[in-house]
Design an enzyme around this catalytic site. Sequence first.
Site, mmCIF file in Angstrom:
data_model
loop_
_atom_site.group_PDB
_atom_site.id
_atom_site.type_symbol
_atom_site.label_atom_id
_atom_site.label_comp_id
_atom_site.label_asym_id
_atom_site.label_seq_id
_atom_site.Cartn_x
_atom_site.Cartn_y
_atom_site.Cartn_z
ATOM 1 N N HIS A 6 0.829 -1.204 0.000
ATOM 2 C CA HIS A 6 0.000 0.000 0.000
ATOM 3 C C HIS A 6 0.859 1.248 0.000
ATOM 4 O O HIS A 6 0.576 2.213 -0.712
ATOM 5 C CB HIS A 6 -0.926 -0.002 1.216
ATOM 6 C CG HIS A 6 -1.969 1.074 1.184
ATOM 7 N ND1 HIS A 6 -1.825 2.265 1.848
ATOM 8 C CD2 HIS A 6 -3.158 1.153 0.532
ATOM 9 C CE1 HIS A 6 -2.892 3.024 1.629
ATOM 10 N NE2 HIS A 6 -3.720 2.376 0.825
ATOM 11 N N HIS B 92 -4.617 6.155 -5.977
ATOM 12 C CA HIS B 92 -5.760 6.833 -5.373
ATOM 13 C C HIS B 92 -6.265 7.951 -6.290
ATOM 14 O O HIS B 92 -5.598 8.347 -7.236
ATOM 15 C CB HIS B 92 -5.378 7.433 -4.017
ATOM 16 C CG HIS B 92 -5.313 6.428 -2.919
ATOM 17 N ND1 HIS B 92 -4.149 5.803 -2.559
ATOM 18 C CD2 HIS B 92 -6.276 5.917 -2.104
ATOM 19 C CE1 HIS B 92 -4.381 4.968 -1.561
ATOM 20 N NE2 HIS B 92 -5.663 5.011 -1.279
ATOM 21 N N HIS C 177 -7.491 -1.975 -4.672
ATOM 22 C CA HIS C 177 -7.712 -2.433 -3.311
ATOM 23 C C HIS C 177 -8.461 -3.759 -3.271
ATOM 24 O O HIS C 177 -8.275 -4.552 -2.336
ATOM 25 C CB HIS C 177 -8.442 -1.353 -2.510
ATOM 26 C CG HIS C 177 -7.588 -0.176 -2.165
ATOM 27 N ND1 HIS C 177 -7.433 0.903 -3.010
ATOM 28 C CD2 HIS C 177 -6.807 0.077 -1.082
ATOM 29 C CE1 HIS C 177 -6.611 1.782 -2.451
ATOM 30 N NE2 HIS C 177 -6.213 1.308 -1.290
ATOM 31 N N HIS D 295 -14.442 6.808 2.895
ATOM 32 C CA HIS D 295 -13.143 6.143 2.946
ATOM 33 C C HIS D 295 -12.089 6.972 3.674
ATOM 34 O O HIS D 295 -11.451 6.506 4.626
ATOM 35 C CB HIS D 295 -12.670 5.813 1.523
ATOM 36 C CG HIS D 295 -11.213 5.560 1.417
ATOM 37 N ND1 HIS D 295 -10.347 6.460 0.807
ATOM 38 C CD2 HIS D 295 -10.430 4.536 1.856
ATOM 39 C CE1 HIS D 295 -9.119 5.983 0.875
ATOM 40 N NE2 HIS D 295 -9.132 4.828 1.491
ATOM 41 N N HIS E 92 -10.255 6.771 7.750
ATOM 42 C CA HIS E 92 -8.804 6.789 7.971
ATOM 43 C C HIS E 92 -8.445 7.874 8.990
ATOM 44 O O HIS E 92 -7.681 7.631 9.930
ATOM 45 C CB HIS E 92 -8.077 7.071 6.657
ATOM 46 C CG HIS E 92 -7.774 5.862 5.838
ATOM 47 N ND1 HIS E 92 -6.668 5.087 6.055
ATOM 48 C CD2 HIS E 92 -8.436 5.291 4.798
ATOM 49 C CE1 HIS E 92 -6.644 4.086 5.183
ATOM 50 N NE2 HIS E 92 -7.711 4.191 4.403
ATOM 51 N N PHE F 174 -1.350 7.987 4.448
ATOM 52 C CA PHE F 174 -1.301 6.946 3.426
ATOM 53 C C PHE F 174 -0.081 6.034 3.573
ATOM 54 O O PHE F 174 -0.164 4.823 3.361
ATOM 55 C CB PHE F 174 -1.295 7.568 2.025
ATOM 56 C CG PHE F 174 -2.665 7.856 1.492
ATOM 57 C CD1 PHE F 174 -3.600 6.854 1.363
ATOM 58 C CD2 PHE F 174 -3.009 9.139 1.094
ATOM 59 C CE1 PHE F 174 -4.866 7.112 0.863
ATOM 60 C CE2 PHE F 174 -4.272 9.415 0.599
ATOM 61 C CZ PHE F 174 -5.209 8.394 0.480
ATOM 62 N N HIS G 168 -11.234 -1.487 4.475
ATOM 63 C CA HIS G 168 -11.317 -1.591 3.025
ATOM 64 C C HIS G 168 -12.197 -2.755 2.576
ATOM 65 O O HIS G 168 -12.666 -2.763 1.428
ATOM 66 C CB HIS G 168 -9.920 -1.682 2.410
ATOM 67 C CG HIS G 168 -9.332 -0.343 2.145
ATOM 68 N ND1 HIS G 168 -9.539 0.347 0.979
ATOM 69 C CD2 HIS G 168 -8.573 0.458 2.936
ATOM 70 C CE1 HIS G 168 -8.929 1.515 1.036
ATOM 71 N NE2 HIS G 168 -8.331 1.610 2.216
#
Length: 596
Positions: A182, A200, A209, A330, A334, A359, A372
């Site tokens: 990732h 992304h 993903h 999403h 996070h 990230f 996810h």
Amino acid sequence: MASVCSTTTTTLKTPFTSSSTSLGSTPKPSQLFLHGKRNKTFKVSCKVSNSGDQNQSVETNFVDRRNVLLGLGGLYGVANAIPLAASATPTPAPDLKTCGRATISDGPPVCYTCCPPPMPTNFDTIPYYKLPPMTKLRIRSPAHAVDEEYIAKYNLATSRMKVLDKTEPLNPLGFKQQANIHCAYCNGGYLIGCKVLQVHNSWLFFPFHRWYLYFYERILGSLIDDPTFALPYWNWDHPKGMRLPPMFDCERTPLYDERRNPQVRNRTVLDLGSFGDKVETNELQLMNNNLTLMYRQMVTNAPCPLLFFGAPYVLGNNVDTPGTIENIPHIPVHIWTGTVRGSTLPNGNTSYGEDMGNFYSAALDPVFYCHHGNVDRMWNEWKAIEPTKRKDLSVPDWLNSEFFFYDENKKPYRVKVGDCLDTKKMGYDYAPMPTPWRNFKPKTKISAGKVNTSSLPPVNEVFPLAKMDKVISFSINRPASSRTQQEKDAQEEMLTFNEIMYDNGGYIRFDVYLNVDNIVNANKIDEKEFAGSYTSLPHVGDSKKQHATANLQLAITELLEDNGLEDEETIAVTLVPKKGGEGISIKNVEIKLVNC
């Protein structure tokens, strides 16, 4: 459902032994639609020359303005670029030396690097992955409802994955190496012709993903010799799942991450629109806000495939246009789960948004994969809303895009986007849960009637906007009014904010309302006038501010109907900054009709 933090003590054994792998630095071309990143994550000296002079050094972050297909080894490799346009000369392969230890914007170097070793020299012989035959579907269950036996299995599988970090640091099945996938794909770990690869903020988000979790799940199952093992999904779109799943909040277990935000503990209701600050409201209102956001992102703002998946990338266009679910919820999940920038970590260091909050480090928290899982589930749920219109893309550039992974046997494979459209064919499905957001269209209004747009400044007097340091209202003309249902079915009316610029090292969020000309209750969004939001998760980069550019597209056909504005030639739009508004600028705003 398990209600206590209990684990089964098991002697940890790994079935893997050290093995030598032939590695090299000359990978062959493959296919993946390149999403170029807009900020210079690494400052490198790129040796490129059209004349063949390899000694010509150009310090830059740009490549030729043409579409590019490329393949990138997710954990262990990179690949050359293949131009789609006239030039037959491949873009030079990325210089592996350009991948170095990253630094956080205005902060210290991160604690590790996600740079992988070079790709195996026999890259061109790496096969395409073929989905294996199955006798029974792996069923992904809502995390809040699993039993103790499942939790014990999940902890055991994760602990064995983490053991590999110590016994075989370069084993591609290890927890940190899996997290590095990732980091490398999603935080600028690779450069292609001096351009940072980023999956992304484009139509690559969902398929990347999905494949990532597919292999991660199979690796976990192989570590406990259970091919039926399936990842759980964090059911944050349902009130019963709007808290951190209990299995992840048990200290001294493999699923616990001490670098999470302390606010996620004690059964706190999460904020699907989180921007780093606590929303001062009660739990019922927060749940209503969450369901409103889900309705807007899954229904109102996602009538067209490219709105849901995100826009395609065209090389030379450095503007991000994420899909609805990637943007919210999403990113806010996070932000809500990761540590707050400026807080103190358990080791005494200052946090810059670890783990889920940035990230580069997000996949170091086991809850990342659970989060996810639900993001991936939304892909299925979106298609189920209206199967005739809400369909997978059929564009070859998307279907033929590729990624690279290692399977549970450490064998390298290429995978295609077109092969991951049906989860059942991939061997897994989701245990059904009610989706209350489907029927959560807001019913209350802020304004009693229609706003007098003549009292507001026109859009061309407000934009370009230098900073969003206060609530801003303006009037804007529509391209057409009083449209027939046939016209609405053919074209969606789109409110677009072009070239939103901001510092990509911190959190931002602003909300958008129609038909409002006064200050709204920033903690209450379950109203008809609420159109949507924009938010961003930090990326690591150099020590200077990183200026990112993005577009926000909001489908407003339904909102115009609900607010009685269909016959209006001019409407009022209001922006409400919630985080980082002082550093947000917007070039212009427009309304246009687009084909789905």
